[in-house]
Design a protein around this motif. Sequence first.
Motif, PDB file in Angstrom:
ATOM      1  N   LEU A   1      76.842  32.421  40.093  1.00  0.00           N
ATOM      2  CA  LEU A   1      77.573  33.588  39.596  1.00  0.00           C
ATOM      3  C   LEU A   1      78.927  33.263  38.990  1.00  0.00           C
ATOM      4  O   LEU A   1      79.253  33.711  37.888  1.00  0.00           O
ATOM      5  CB  LEU A   1      77.835  34.562  40.757  1.00  0.00           C
TER       6      LEU A   1
ATOM      7  N   GLU B   1      78.875  31.676  35.598  1.00  0.00           N
ATOM      8  CA  GLU B   1      78.385  32.566  34.538  1.00  0.00           C
ATOM      9  C   GLU B   1      79.433  33.604  34.161  1.00  0.00           C
ATOM     10  O   GLU B   1      79.617  33.917  32.984  1.00  0.00           O
ATOM     11  CB  GLU B   1      77.091  33.268  34.985  1.00  0.00           C
TER      12      GLU B   1
ATOM     13  N   SER C   1      78.682  43.096  34.945  1.00  0.00           N
ATOM     14  CA  SER C   1      77.499  42.328  35.334  1.00  0.00           C
ATOM     15  C   SER C   1      76.647  43.094  36.330  1.00  0.00           C
ATOM     16  O   SER C   1      77.129  43.998  37.019  1.00  0.00           O
ATOM     17  CB  SER C   1      77.902  40.978  35.942  1.00  0.00           C
TER      18      SER C   1
ATOM     19  N   THR D   1      73.672  41.995  39.305  1.00  0.00           N
ATOM     20  CA  THR D   1      72.943  40.928  39.995  1.00  0.00           C
ATOM     21  C   THR D   1      71.864  41.557  40.857  1.00  0.00           C
ATOM     22  O   THR D   1      72.155  42.441  41.665  1.00  0.00           O
ATOM     23  CB  THR D   1      73.896  40.118  40.904  1.00  0.00           C
TER      24      THR D   1
ATOM     25  N   ARG E   1      69.505  35.467  44.740  1.00  0.00           N
ATOM     26  CA  ARG E   1      69.590  36.191  43.468  1.00  0.00           C
ATOM     27  C   ARG E   1      68.312  36.007  42.657  1.00  0.00           C
ATOM     28  O   ARG E   1      67.806  34.889  42.548  1.00  0.00           O
ATOM     29  CB  ARG E   1      70.767  35.687  42.643  1.00  0.00           C
TER      30      ARG E   1
ATOM     31  N   PHE F   1      70.363  37.989  36.777  1.00  0.00           N
ATOM     32  CA  PHE F   1      71.778  38.219  36.457  1.00  0.00           C
ATOM     33  C   PHE F   1      71.878  38.686  35.016  1.00  0.00           C
ATOM     34  O   PHE F   1      71.299  38.062  34.121  1.00  0.00           O
ATOM     35  CB  PHE F   1      72.577  36.928  36.635  1.00  0.00           C
TER      36      PHE F   1
END
Lengths: 144, 83
Positions: free
Chosen positions: A13, A16, A30, A32, A87, A90
Amino acid sequence: MIRVSIDPAPIELAMELSALEERGAGGVASFTGVVRGDGGVTALELEHYPGMTEDALCMLAEQAMDRWSLLGVTILHRVGRMEVGERIVFIGTAAAHRREALDACAYLIDRLKTDAPFWKREWRGEDASWVEARQSDADAAAQW
Amino acid sequence: MDLLYFAWVREAVGIGQEQRDPPAAVGTVAELIGWLSTQSPGHAEAFADPAKLRAAIDQRFVPLDTPLNGAKEVALFPPVTGG
């Protein structure tokens, strides 16, 4: 700038989000998606259509770039087996202002659910079952 | 043509990919599904209910009434569930 990746490796994360911030944006939004442990689920397994998936995600990213004034779009989707808490997906969007970034992010996750060839299987211990598509996801995608 | 199967369709047929040359009378994706359902017990199970199936021709989603028109690659699968 568009970044699309389909990968069995975990999603990082911080890296990114930083990459999106570095595009000179005033705002980064964002989403997730994380594996839920509802109903005894112990893991998820994601299958996809190699080749078509990448094209479908790039097309979605391009549609978002055309519709909003975005400086960057990142779409990452994991495939293979994932444990609860890991995750799955994303979506990140960078724009000069928050509204574009937030709206584009919501658009991308809603449309990814219906427009990209992924299939999800839930594991409960040793038992596996394919997840059925939900009408609420189709409705959410159609509102755009 | 190259046929690709995903998720429970792949599991029912028993393979993820095969090459088949359907008869000339098979003109649409729906007709292809009908023809495939006669090819083996696994195919019969996978293709028994077209309402549960979705398709892509040459890596684009298409409705089941789409003509095959020289398609090279046809994929058959359940509704997608990513994200």
